[in-house]
Scaffold this motif. Structure first.
Motif, PDB file in Angstrom:
ATOM      1  N   GLY A   1      -1.653 -12.274 -10.899  1.00 22.19           N
ATOM      2  CA  GLY A   1      -0.444 -11.780 -11.556  1.00 22.19           C
ATOM      3  C   GLY A   1       0.397 -10.854 -10.692  1.00 22.19           C
ATOM      4  N   ILE A   2       0.018 -10.662  -9.440  1.00 24.89           N
ATOM      5  CA  ILE A   2       0.783  -9.791  -8.542  1.00 24.89           C
ATOM      6  C   ILE A   2       1.692 -10.665  -7.688  1.00 24.89           C
ATOM      7  CG2 ILE A   2       0.662  -8.098  -6.683  1.00 24.89           C
ATOM      8  CD1 ILE A   2      -2.126  -7.339  -7.740  1.00 24.89           C
ATOM      9  N   LYS A   3       2.980 -10.413  -7.779  1.00 24.14           N
ATOM     10  CA  LYS A   3       3.945 -11.215  -7.047  1.00 24.14           C
ATOM     11  C   LYS A   3       3.972 -10.828  -5.568  1.00 24.14           C
ATOM     12  CE  LYS A   3       6.999 -11.751 -11.020  1.00 24.14           C
ATOM     13  NZ  LYS A   3       6.685 -13.087 -11.386  1.00 24.14           N
ATOM     14  N   PRO A   4       4.236 -11.795  -4.684  1.00 21.18           N
ATOM     15  CA  PRO A   4       4.350 -11.492  -3.251  1.00 21.18           C
ATOM     16  C   PRO A   4       5.392 -10.394  -3.012  1.00 21.18           C
ATOM     17  CG  PRO A   4       4.351 -13.839  -3.610  1.00 21.18           C
ATOM     18  CD  PRO A   4       4.455 -13.200  -4.970  1.00 21.18           C
ATOM     19  N   GLY A   5       5.079  -9.482  -2.118  1.00 19.72           N
ATOM     20  CA  GLY A   5       5.985  -8.383  -1.798  1.00 19.72           C
ATOM     21  C   GLY A   5       5.758  -7.137  -2.632  1.00 19.72           C
TER      22      GLY A   5
ATOM     23  N   SER B   1      -7.627 -11.383   2.685  1.00 19.58           N
ATOM     24  CA  SER B   1      -7.044 -10.966   1.407  1.00 19.58           C
ATOM     25  C   SER B   1      -5.579 -11.345   1.272  1.00 19.58           C
ATOM     26  CB  SER B   1      -7.187  -9.448   1.236  1.00 19.58           C
ATOM     27  OG  SER B   1      -6.319  -8.771   2.132  1.00 19.58           O
ATOM     28  N   GLY B   2      -4.898 -11.544   2.406  1.00 21.25           N
ATOM     29  CA  GLY B   2      -3.462 -11.809   2.364  1.00 21.25           C
ATOM     30  C   GLY B   2      -2.637 -10.540   2.263  1.00 21.25           C
ATOM     31  N   ASP B   3      -3.286  -9.375   2.187  1.00 22.46           N
ATOM     32  CA  ASP B   3      -2.564  -8.112   2.104  1.00 22.46           C
ATOM     33  C   ASP B   3      -2.015  -7.738   3.473  1.00 22.46           C
ATOM     34  OD1 ASP B   3      -3.137  -7.894  -0.569  1.00 22.46           O
ATOM     35  OD2 ASP B   3      -4.732  -6.429  -0.317  1.00 22.46           O
ATOM     36  N   ARG B   4      -0.827  -7.224   3.473  1.00 27.04           N
ATOM     37  CA  ARG B   4      -0.190  -6.770   4.711  1.00 27.04           C
ATOM     38  C   ARG B   4      -0.204  -5.246   4.692  1.00 27.04           C
ATOM     39  NH1 ARG B   4       5.224  -8.475   7.617  1.00 27.04           N
ATOM     40  NH2 ARG B   4       6.040  -6.436   8.190  1.00 27.04           N
ATOM     41  N   THR B   5      -0.776  -4.653   5.716  1.00 27.31           N
ATOM     42  CA  THR B   5      -0.815  -3.201   5.831  1.00 27.31           C
ATOM     43  C   THR B   5       0.222  -2.770   6.844  1.00 27.31           C
ATOM     44  OG1 THR B   5      -3.173  -3.150   5.329  1.00 27.31           O
ATOM     45  CG2 THR B   5      -2.254  -1.217   6.407  1.00 27.31           C
TER      46      THR B   5
ATOM     47  N   GLY C   1      -1.730  26.305   0.275  1.00 27.27           N
ATOM     48  CA  GLY C   1      -0.684  25.670  -0.508  1.00 27.27           C
ATOM     49  C   GLY C   1       0.311  24.881   0.328  1.00 27.27           C
ATOM     50  N   ARG C   2       0.073  24.759   1.635  1.00 28.52           N
ATOM     51  CA  ARG C   2       1.006  24.050   2.494  1.00 28.52           C
ATOM     52  C   ARG C   2       0.749  22.553   2.515  1.00 28.52           C
ATOM     53  NH1 ARG C   2       1.524  25.913   8.295  1.00 28.52           N
ATOM     54  NH2 ARG C   2      -0.025  24.303   8.252  1.00 28.52           N
ATOM     55  N   TYR C   3      -0.424  22.125   2.095  1.00 28.38           N
ATOM     56  CA  TYR C   3      -0.773  20.707   2.191  1.00 28.38           C
ATOM     57  C   TYR C   3      -0.188  19.948   1.010  1.00 28.38           C
ATOM     58  CZ  TYR C   3      -3.545  16.470   2.323  1.00 28.38           C
ATOM     59  OH  TYR C   3      -3.942  15.162   2.357  1.00 28.38           O
ATOM     60  N   ARG C   4       0.516  18.866   1.333  1.00 26.02           N
ATOM     61  CA  ARG C   4       1.043  17.992   0.293  1.00 26.02           C
ATOM     62  C   ARG C   4       0.824  16.555   0.726  1.00 26.02           C
ATOM     63  NH1 ARG C   4       6.883  18.444  -0.875  1.00 26.02           N
ATOM     64  NH2 ARG C   4       7.037  18.198   1.343  1.00 26.02           N
ATOM     65  N   CYS C   5       0.431  15.740  -0.197  1.00 22.65           N
ATOM     66  CA  CYS C   5       0.275  14.318   0.083  1.00 22.65           C
ATOM     67  C   CYS C   5       0.869  13.570  -1.098  1.00 22.65           C
ATOM     68  CB  CYS C   5      -1.195  13.959   0.255  1.00 22.65           C
ATOM     69  SG  CYS C   5      -1.443  12.218   0.649  1.00 22.65           S
ATOM     70  N   VAL C   6       1.707  12.625  -0.834  1.00 22.53           N
ATOM     71  CA  VAL C   6       2.337  11.841  -1.885  1.00 22.53           C
ATOM     72  C   VAL C   6       1.673  10.478  -1.916  1.00 22.53           C
ATOM     73  CG1 VAL C   6       4.485  10.785  -2.646  1.00 22.53           C
ATOM     74  CG2 VAL C   6       4.531  13.019  -1.551  1.00 22.53           C
ATOM     75  N   ARG C   7       1.145  10.086  -3.066  1.00 20.80           N
ATOM     76  CA  ARG C   7       0.541   8.763  -3.222  1.00 20.80           C
ATOM     77  C   ARG C   7       1.127   8.115  -4.470  1.00 20.80           C
ATOM     78  NH1 ARG C   7      -3.830   7.594  -0.036  1.00 20.80           N
ATOM     79  NH2 ARG C   7      -4.872   9.358   0.868  1.00 20.80           N
ATOM     80  N   THR C   8       1.525   6.887  -4.327  1.00 22.11           N
ATOM     81  CA  THR C   8       1.955   6.121  -5.488  1.00 22.11           C
ATOM     82  C   THR C   8       1.184   4.823  -5.463  1.00 22.11           C
ATOM     83  OG1 THR C   8       3.779   5.095  -4.289  1.00 22.11           O
ATOM     84  CG2 THR C   8       4.278   7.119  -5.479  1.00 22.11           C
ATOM     85  N   ARG C   9       0.850   4.320  -6.611  1.00 26.56           N
ATOM     86  CA  ARG C   9       0.115   3.056  -6.707  1.00 26.56           C
ATOM     87  C   ARG C   9       0.826   2.141  -7.687  1.00 26.56           C
ATOM     88  NH1 ARG C   9      -5.052   3.155  -4.476  1.00 26.56           N
ATOM     89  NH2 ARG C   9      -5.774   5.229  -4.013  1.00 26.56           N
ATOM     90  N   SER C  10       0.731   0.874  -7.399  1.00 30.57           N
ATOM     91  CA  SER C  10       1.266  -0.125  -8.301  1.00 30.57           C
ATOM     92  C   SER C  10       0.396  -0.141  -9.554  1.00 30.57           C
ATOM     93  CB  SER C  10       1.219  -1.497  -7.615  1.00 30.57           C
ATOM     94  OG  SER C  10       1.498  -2.507  -8.527  1.00 30.57           O
ATOM     95  N   PRO C  11       0.972  -0.452 -10.719  1.00 25.37           N
ATOM     96  CA  PRO C  11       0.166  -0.544 -11.934  1.00 25.37           C
ATOM     97  C   PRO C  11      -0.804  -1.709 -11.921  1.00 25.37           C
ATOM     98  CG  PRO C  11       2.429  -1.194 -12.379  1.00 25.37           C
ATOM     99  CD  PRO C  11       2.392  -0.678 -10.970  1.00 25.37           C
ATOM    100  N   HIS C  12      -0.762  -2.565 -10.904  1.00 24.37           N
ATOM    101  CA  HIS C  12      -1.649  -3.739 -10.823  1.00 24.37           C
ATOM    102  C   HIS C  12      -2.954  -3.368 -10.227  1.00 24.37           C
ATOM    103  CE1 HIS C  12       1.577  -6.304 -12.077  1.00 24.37           C
ATOM    104  NE2 HIS C  12       2.348  -5.682 -11.227  1.00 24.37           N
TER     105      HIS C  12
END
Length: 140
Positions: free
Chosen positions: A102-106, A74-78, A129-140
Motif C-alpha cells: 500500500g506504499i506508493k513509489p516515492g 527491499s527496493g528502498d532508496r536511501t 539543551g543544545r542538541y536537537r534532532c528532527v525525525r519525521t516518519r511516514s504513517p505507513h
C-alpha cells in the motif's frame, strides 16, 4: 566456499549495500573530525550504484546534495543529504518501483535531520539543551 557462506549466500545485504549502510551509520551516529567525515563521503560516492542528487531538501527544508543508493532487495532508496556547512543529514524515500504494502513509489518513509552534535562529560548527560534532532516518519 565455507559452509556458513553457502548457507547465507543471497541473504542479507549485498556487499555494496552493506558498505553504503556502514558508512551511513558512521556518518549518522558518530562525531568524527571534518576531514574523516569528508573522506567517508568520498568513499561512499565510489560504491557501485551510488549516485549524486542535487537540490534535495532535508526534514527541515534546507537544501543540500545527496548521495543515494537503492537497496536491491527491499527496493528502498536511501539518500544522505549534506551541506558543506553542516553535518550528516539523512532521508530515506521509497524507490521508484512497484507499489508495495500500500506504499506508493516515492513515498518518504523516514526523514531525519541532525542539526547539532555535542560532546558531554558523562554517560546519559544531555548537552545543555543544545542538541536537537528532527525525525519525521511516514504513517505507513
Amino acid at each position: 566456499m565455507r559452509r556458513g557462506a553457502r548457507e547465507t549466500k543471497g541473504k542479507g545485504n549485498s556487499p555494496d549495500q552493506q558498505a553504503f549502510t556502514t558508512v551511513g551509520d558512521l556518518l549518522d551516529e558518530q562525531l568524527v573530525p571534518a576531514k574523516l567525515n569528508a573522506a567517508l563521503y568520498r568513499a561512499a560516492a565510489k560504491i557501485p550504484g551510488v549516485v549524486v542528487v542535487e537540490h534535495v531538501k532535508d526534514a527541515t527544508g534546507r537544501e543540500g546534495i545527496a548521495l543515494a543508493h537503492v537497496d536491491q532487495q527491499s527496493g528502498d532508496r536511501t539518500e544522505w543529504i549534506f551541506r558543506p556547512q553542516d553535518i550528516c543529514l539523512s532521508r530515506q524515500p521509497r524507490c521508484e518501483g512497484q507499489e508495495a504494502n500500500g506504499i506508493k513509489p516515492g513515498t518518504v518513509l523516514e526523514n531525519t535531520a541532525v542539526l547539532e552534535r555535542a560532546v558531554v562529560d558523562a554517560q546519559k548527560q544531555r548537552p545543555g539543551g543544545r542538541y536537537r534532532c528532527v525525525r519525521t516518519r511516514s504513517p505507513h
